[in-house]
Each structure stands twice: as structure tokens, then as C-alpha cells.
Scaffold this motif. Structure first.
Motif, PDB file in Angstrom:
ATOM      1  N   LEU A 141      41.172  57.014  48.039  1.00 39.35           N
ATOM      2  CA  LEU A 141      40.277  57.162  49.271  1.00 39.35           C
ATOM      3  C   LEU A 141      39.843  56.120  50.056  1.00 39.35           C
ATOM      4  O   LEU A 141      39.855  54.866  49.739  1.00 39.35           O
ATOM      5  N   ASN A 142      39.696  56.580  51.550  1.00 38.35           N
ATOM      6  CA  ASN A 142      39.563  55.485  52.455  1.00 38.35           C
ATOM      7  C   ASN A 142      37.973  55.205  52.419  1.00 38.35           C
ATOM      8  O   ASN A 142      37.319  55.940  52.907  1.00 38.35           O
ATOM      9  N   ARG A 143      37.639  53.933  51.777  1.00 41.90           N
ATOM     10  CA  ARG A 143      36.310  53.612  51.684  1.00 41.90           C
ATOM     11  C   ARG A 143      35.440  53.541  52.911  1.00 41.90           C
ATOM     12  O   ARG A 143      34.313  53.976  53.092  1.00 41.90           O
ATOM     13  N   LYS A 263      50.125  52.284  46.053  1.00 40.70           N
ATOM     14  CA  LYS A 263      49.343  50.832  45.942  1.00 40.70           C
ATOM     15  C   LYS A 263      50.450  49.837  46.434  1.00 40.70           C
ATOM     16  O   LYS A 263      50.109  49.080  47.204  1.00 40.70           O
ATOM     17  N   GLY A 264      51.865  50.102  46.123  1.00 37.37           N
ATOM     18  CA  GLY A 264      52.890  49.245  46.864  1.00 37.37           C
ATOM     19  C   GLY A 264      52.675  49.542  48.057  1.00 37.37           C
ATOM     20  O   GLY A 264      52.993  48.395  48.916  1.00 37.37           O
ATOM     21  N   GLU A 265      52.662  50.664  48.707  1.00 39.73           N
ATOM     22  CA  GLU A 265      52.621  50.717  50.033  1.00 39.73           C
ATOM     23  C   GLU A 265      51.383  50.216  50.876  1.00 39.73           C
ATOM     24  O   GLU A 265      51.626  49.597  51.951  1.00 39.73           O
ATOM     25  N   ARG A 272      43.946  46.354  50.848  1.00 44.38           N
ATOM     26  CA  ARG A 272      43.563  45.912  49.647  1.00 44.38           C
ATOM     27  C   ARG A 272      43.210  47.137  48.689  1.00 44.38           C
ATOM     28  O   ARG A 272      42.157  47.789  49.094  1.00 44.38           O
ATOM     29  N   PRO A 273      44.176  47.123  47.771  1.00 42.64           N
ATOM     30  CA  PRO A 273      43.939  48.272  46.816  1.00 42.64           C
ATOM     31  C   PRO A 273      42.740  48.013  46.198  1.00 42.64           C
ATOM     32  O   PRO A 273      42.365  47.084  45.526  1.00 42.64           O
ATOM     33  N   GLY A 274      41.732  49.126  46.089  1.00 46.21           N
ATOM     34  CA  GLY A 274      40.551  48.962  45.294  1.00 46.21           C
ATOM     35  C   GLY A 274      39.423  48.300  46.223  1.00 46.21           C
ATOM     36  O   GLY A 274      38.396  48.236  45.638  1.00 46.21           O
ATOM     37  N   GLU A 275      39.806  47.860  47.277  1.00 43.55           N
ATOM     38  CA  GLU A 275      38.885  47.459  48.347  1.00 43.55           C
ATOM     39  C   GLU A 275      38.759  48.475  49.591  1.00 43.55           C
ATOM     40  O   GLU A 275      37.999  49.247  49.758  1.00 43.55           O
ATOM     41  N   ASP A 276      39.908  48.185  50.406  1.00 44.38           N
ATOM     42  CA  ASP A 276      40.084  49.198  51.647  1.00 44.38           C
ATOM     43  C   ASP A 276      40.253  50.383  51.069  1.00 44.38           C
ATOM     44  O   ASP A 276      39.584  51.541  51.816  1.00 44.38           O
ATOM     45  N   ILE A 277      40.752  50.775  50.374  1.00 38.83           N
ATOM     46  CA  ILE A 277      41.454  51.981  49.651  1.00 38.83           C
ATOM     47  C   ILE A 277      41.004  52.113  48.243  1.00 38.83           C
ATOM     48  O   ILE A 277      41.396  51.254  47.384  1.00 38.83           O
ATOM     49  N   SER A 342      46.245  38.780  34.786  1.00 38.57           N
ATOM     50  CA  SER A 342      45.590  37.913  35.781  1.00 38.57           C
ATOM     51  C   SER A 342      45.819  37.921  37.549  1.00 38.57           C
ATOM     52  O   SER A 342      44.789  37.751  37.938  1.00 38.57           O
ATOM     53  N   LYS A 343      47.050  38.097  37.832  1.00 38.03           N
ATOM     54  CA  LYS A 343      47.439  38.021  39.049  1.00 38.03           C
ATOM     55  C   LYS A 343      47.620  39.468  39.488  1.00 38.03           C
ATOM     56  O   LYS A 343      47.993  39.836  40.684  1.00 38.03           O
ATOM     57  N   PHE A 344      47.129  40.643  38.964  1.00 36.74           N
ATOM     58  CA  PHE A 344      47.163  41.892  39.571  1.00 36.74           C
ATOM     59  C   PHE A 344      45.786  42.555  39.937  1.00 36.74           C
ATOM     60  O   PHE A 344      44.877  41.799  40.073  1.00 36.74           O
ATOM     61  N   ASP A 345      46.023  43.535  41.331  1.00 38.85           N
ATOM     62  CA  ASP A 345      44.691  43.843  41.847  1.00 38.85           C
ATOM     63  C   ASP A 345      43.772  44.836  40.951  1.00 38.85           C
ATOM     64  O   ASP A 345      44.183  44.934  39.662  1.00 38.85           O
ATOM     65  N   ARG A 346      42.774  45.099  41.362  1.00 39.64           N
ATOM     66  CA  ARG A 346      41.653  45.861  40.803  1.00 39.64           C
ATOM     67  C   ARG A 346      42.262  47.171  40.293  1.00 39.64           C
ATOM     68  O   ARG A 346      41.817  47.363  39.202  1.00 39.64           O
ATOM     69  N   CYS A 347      43.026  47.917  40.895  1.00 44.37           N
ATOM     70  CA  CYS A 347      43.455  49.028  40.476  1.00 44.37           C
ATOM     71  C   CYS A 347      44.557  49.028  39.284  1.00 44.37           C
ATOM     72  O   CYS A 347      44.397  49.586  38.431  1.00 44.37           O
ATOM     73  N   ALA A 348      45.378  48.037  39.358  1.00 43.57           N
ATOM     74  CA  ALA A 348      46.352  47.734  38.193  1.00 43.57           C
ATOM     75  C   ALA A 348      45.528  47.384  37.230  1.00 43.57           C
ATOM     76  O   ALA A 348      45.813  47.943  35.813  1.00 43.57           O
ATOM     77  N   ILE A 349      44.436  46.578  37.149  1.00 41.94           N
ATOM     78  CA  ILE A 349      43.745  46.164  35.897  1.00 41.94           C
ATOM     79  C   ILE A 349      43.056  47.289  35.311  1.00 41.94           C
ATOM     80  O   ILE A 349      42.974  47.623  34.148  1.00 41.94           O
ATOM     81  N   ARG A 350      42.525  48.448  36.138  1.00 41.45           N
ATOM     82  CA  ARG A 350      41.903  49.374  35.858  1.00 41.45           C
ATOM     83  C   ARG A 350      42.961  50.318  34.920  1.00 41.45           C
ATOM     84  O   ARG A 350      42.646  50.926  33.963  1.00 41.45           O
TER      85      ARG A 350
END
Ligand code: BGC
Length: 418
Positions: A141-143, A263-265, A272-277, A342-350
Motif C-alpha cells: 500500500l501507498n503509505r 518489490k523488485g519493481e 523504498r519497500p516497507g517505507e514509501d510502499i 543483513s543487506k535486505f530491505d524491511r519487507c524481505a526481512i519480514r
């Protein structure tokens, strides 16, 4: 045979032939193409040549058609992105190289989780190497839009409908999606998970239980699915999944339900996945993880040079470095156990965290829409029923449940293949 010294010198000075592979895939959107670049450049770093066989079209339907014609012409590529049931069907027809000798020799098995090993094995033989694990049950979702309109992210489908109505009232398209049958199948599957729950999903798609397929829960799921038709973009005919993602990014739509190739897109477009979206489990599916395991299979070859090249590619795909770099760009998580996240974004960590919990608690579910749960012809039958239903405002849920059951029953003979 005794070689004369000059012959030995000549042999040693021969250039080492670069390995060449032709690889079929459908990773053609902006984000996907960047992920393929990671693979190509690691392959080239080893002095090898990559012959790209990219076929447009999310969901891979066109790629699979092209692959069939190449195989019928006895000229398949060395390697192809084949996954789930499709992989097993090609393996049953005897087209694929058994990678178990390599797996044993190189100690791959301990690096594969039971789900990964099971999905890639046929009669105990390893038929492909994994490239990454995608989660399908995501809500994006668009935050900014949500914050601006003071909306809270929906956690179940009832809530989703309320939020969608509010968005619509403000002139914002609630749900970014196109009318391609596979995109609709993804949406339907998440409704089935969220409204019906795990036991329902298993009974309907893994056991293909007739009473469940025609019962009241299925009717409710279908009704909910059809209600979502009111919230799609005006120009949803022909909208590709990545164009839907672009709508989400620009605020032209507020939400998207789709696997994490989204997320790749996003990253390719500098979002920023997990931030903007934001990324949340799709409504009502908290704790569940519907998976789509991407994998590359090798077509049988006679030429030792081709066999050698396939082996080298398989080895590269199995390295932690490749798995981390590729999946960071692709949107998925590495398919090898104990990755460095350690180098992944928030959504990947989740996603990784949820994957582990779901694996522990028996909450991993193979995605029907992504070819992990039912044979290819059954999946096609399901998609046909679903897309005519979704696009026909007069269609009735009870009758559609009956049609769905019939479509699945008539293709059930193929179900024994796995
Ligand atoms: C594949 C993904 C791909 C997506 C969209 C899925 O079927 O497994 O790797 O990104 O389709 O093209």
C-alpha cells in the motif's frame, strides 16, 4: 598415447572455451530485468557467455508455450525457469537432467529446507536448482496516500472493503490490478486464504475436496472476490502487473495484492519497500505464508560442453553470494538455509521471519495461482472459471462454485503426476 612435448605445449596454450548457456525465463519487467543482470554479470565474471531467451509476459504463460515448441523441435535451451507442477510435468516426460549426482557430490542437500527440497524433487531426484522464495500473500500500500486520507491498513477483508469504499469516495482507485487470469488468480487465492483460512485452502486446493469446493465457504469467498471488481482501475483490461505497481507507486492506486516481485519493481523505480510502499500480509492471512519457489531446470544434453556449462550454472546459482545479490534485486528471499539477511530491505526481512515461523508451525502453503499446488491444466481450468466470473457482474457464486469443482474434477487425472 604418448604426447610429444610440443603437443603438450600446444594443448596447454589452447584458450579455455567459455561456457555458453541459453536460458529461458520471463523476467522482463524493469525490476526483473535488473535481477537477470545480476545473474548475467556473475556468469560473465567467470568468463562465460549468456544467451538470453527472455519471453515477455508475467505468470510465464507465453514462455511456457515457446518452450514447448522448442522442445518439440528437439531444440530446447540448456536451462529454463521451470517451477512447481510445470517442473514435475517436464520431468515426468523425461526432458530434464537429474541434478542429484551434483547435489550429492557438492553437498547441496543440507542447504535446502524440506519445502525447497520437496518442491524440486521427483521420485527422490533433484530436478532443478532454486533461485529464490517469493511470498504471494502480500498487500502493498501507498503509505503517503493512506496517511493523507487518514486511513488504517486493512487487516481483514471486511476492513478492506470499508477502506476501499473510502478511497473510492475520495476519487482514488483502491486496487491496482489488471484483468490477466493469473493476476486474478493471485487475488482470488489471497481471498481464499484470508476469508476461508488455512484448513479451507488445503481442502479446496491440495485435497481438491468436492464438498469444500461447492460448500458455503467457497460461495462466500467467491462472492467477496467478485465484490472487489468494483475497486479496480478504470483501464484494467490489459494492465500488466508491473504497470499496476507503477500506478501504486505514483499514487494512481492505493493498494496492490501481488507476490513480492512487486518489490523488485519498487526498488528499480527508487521506491523504498516497507517505507514509501508498505508491505503487509494480505487481509486475514497473518501467520500464513503462501509460497512460490522460483527454480531453474536443465534440459538433457549429449554434448559434454553443454553438460559442463549446465553444471557450472547450477553451481553458481547455489552460491550464497548469488542467492543474496539476486534476491535483493528480485524481491524474493534466498532459497538456501541460513542466508545472511543483513543487506535486505524491511519487507524481505519480514518475509524471511514469517517464512521461518510458518515453516515451524505448518503454515507454509503452496500457491495455487503460481503453479505450486495443482497441475498446470487444473490451474488453467481454475483461472478460466475465475476470470469469466470476475468479469461478469451477473455471474452467480453458487453456480460458479459448481463450475470450479467440475473444472478441477475433469483435470484431476493429471494430479497424480507429482
Ligand atoms: C515468477 C516470478 C515473476 C512473476 C512475474 C512468477 O510466476 O515466479 O519470478 O517475477 O511471475 O513475472
Amino acid at each position: 598415447m604418448k604426447l610429444f612435448p610440443f603437443a603438450i605445449v600446444a594443448l596447454l596454450s589452447l584458450p579455455v572455451a567459455a561456457s555458453q548457456v541459453e536460458v529461458l525465463h520471463w523476467w522482463t519487467s524493469g525490476g526483473e530485468a535488473k535481477a537477470v543482470e545480476v545473474l548475467k554479470s556473475e556468469w560473465a565474471e567467470q568468463g562465460n557467455q549468456w544467451n538470453d531467451f527472455a519471453v515477455q509476459g508475467g505468470g510465464g504463460k507465453s514462455a511456457m508455450t515457446v518452450l514447448k515448441s522448442r522442445a518439440l523441435a528437439a531444440n530446447p535451451p540448456e536451462a529454463a525457469h521451470l517451477k512447481g507442477y510445470e517442473l514435475h510435468e517436464w520431468a515426468s516426460l523425461g526432458f530434464l537432467r537429474d541434478l542429484s549426482p551434483m547435489a550429492e557430490h557438492l553437498g547441496w542437500y543440507p542447504q535446502l529446507s524440506p519445502m525447497v527440497r520437496d518442491t524440486l524433487s521427483q521420485n527422490g531426484a533433484l530436478m532443478a536448482v532454486p533461485t529464490g522464495i517469493h511470498r504471494v500473500n502480500w498487500l502493498w500500500l501507498n503509505r503517503k496516500l493512506f496517511e493523507r486520507l487518514g486511513l488504517t491498513p486493512p487487516t481483514d477483508w471486511e476492513h478492506f472493503m470499508t477502506v476501499a469504499e473510502q478511497l473510492k469516495a475520495q476519487g482514488v482507485t483502491p486496487l491496482a490490478i489488471g484483468n490477466e487470469p493469473w493476476q486474478l488468480a493471485v487475488l482470488f487465492e489471497t481471498v481464499a486464504l484470508g476469508e476461508g483460512g488455512k484448513a479451507f485452502y488445503r481442502k479446496a486446493f491440495l485435497e481438491q475436496d468436492s464438498a469444500t469446493l461447492t460448500g458455503p465457504d467457497m460461495v462466500r469467498v467467491l462472492t467477496r472476490f467478485q465484490q472487489l471488481r468494483a475497486y479496480v482501475p478504470e483501464k484494467y483490461a490489459g494492465l500488466k502487473w508491473h504497470q499496476a505497481t507503477n500506478l501504486l507507486e505514483s499514487g494512481g492506486a492505493a493498494m496492490q495484492i501481488m507476490g513480492d516481485w512487486v518489490k523488485g519493481e519498487l526498488s528499480a523505480g527508487n521506491y523504498r519497500p516497507g517505507e514509501d510502499i508498505d508491505c503487509l500480509p494480505s487481509p486475514g492471512s497473518q501467520g500464513l505464508f503462501s509460497y512460490n519457489l522460483d527454480s531453474i531446470a536443465m534440459f538433457k544434453q549429449r554434448d559434454p560442453a553443454q553438460l559442463q556449462a549446465q553444471g557450472e550454472l547450477a553451481r553458481l546459482l547455489m552460491t550464497p553470494r548469488f542467492q543474496e545479490e539476486f534476491n535483493r534485486v528480485k524481491g524474493s528471499i534466498p532459497a538456501l538455509t541460513q542466508p545472511d539477511m543483513s543487506k535486505f530491505d524491511r519487507c524481505a526481512i519480514r518475509s524471511y521471519h514469517d517464512f521461518q515461523l510458518a515453516e515451524r508451525d505448518g503454515n507454509l502453503l503452496p500457491s495455487m495461482a503460481e503453479g505450486m499446488a495443482v497441475p498446470t491444466n487444473m490451474r488453467q481450468g481454475i483461472m478460466d472459471v475465475l476470470s469469466s466470473f470476475f468479469n461478469d457482474p451477473k455471474a452467480n457464486s453458487e453456480q460458479t462454485a459448481q463450475q470450479l469443482e467440475r473444472a478441477m474434477r475433469s483435470t484431476r487425472s493429471g494430479a497424480e503426476q507429482k
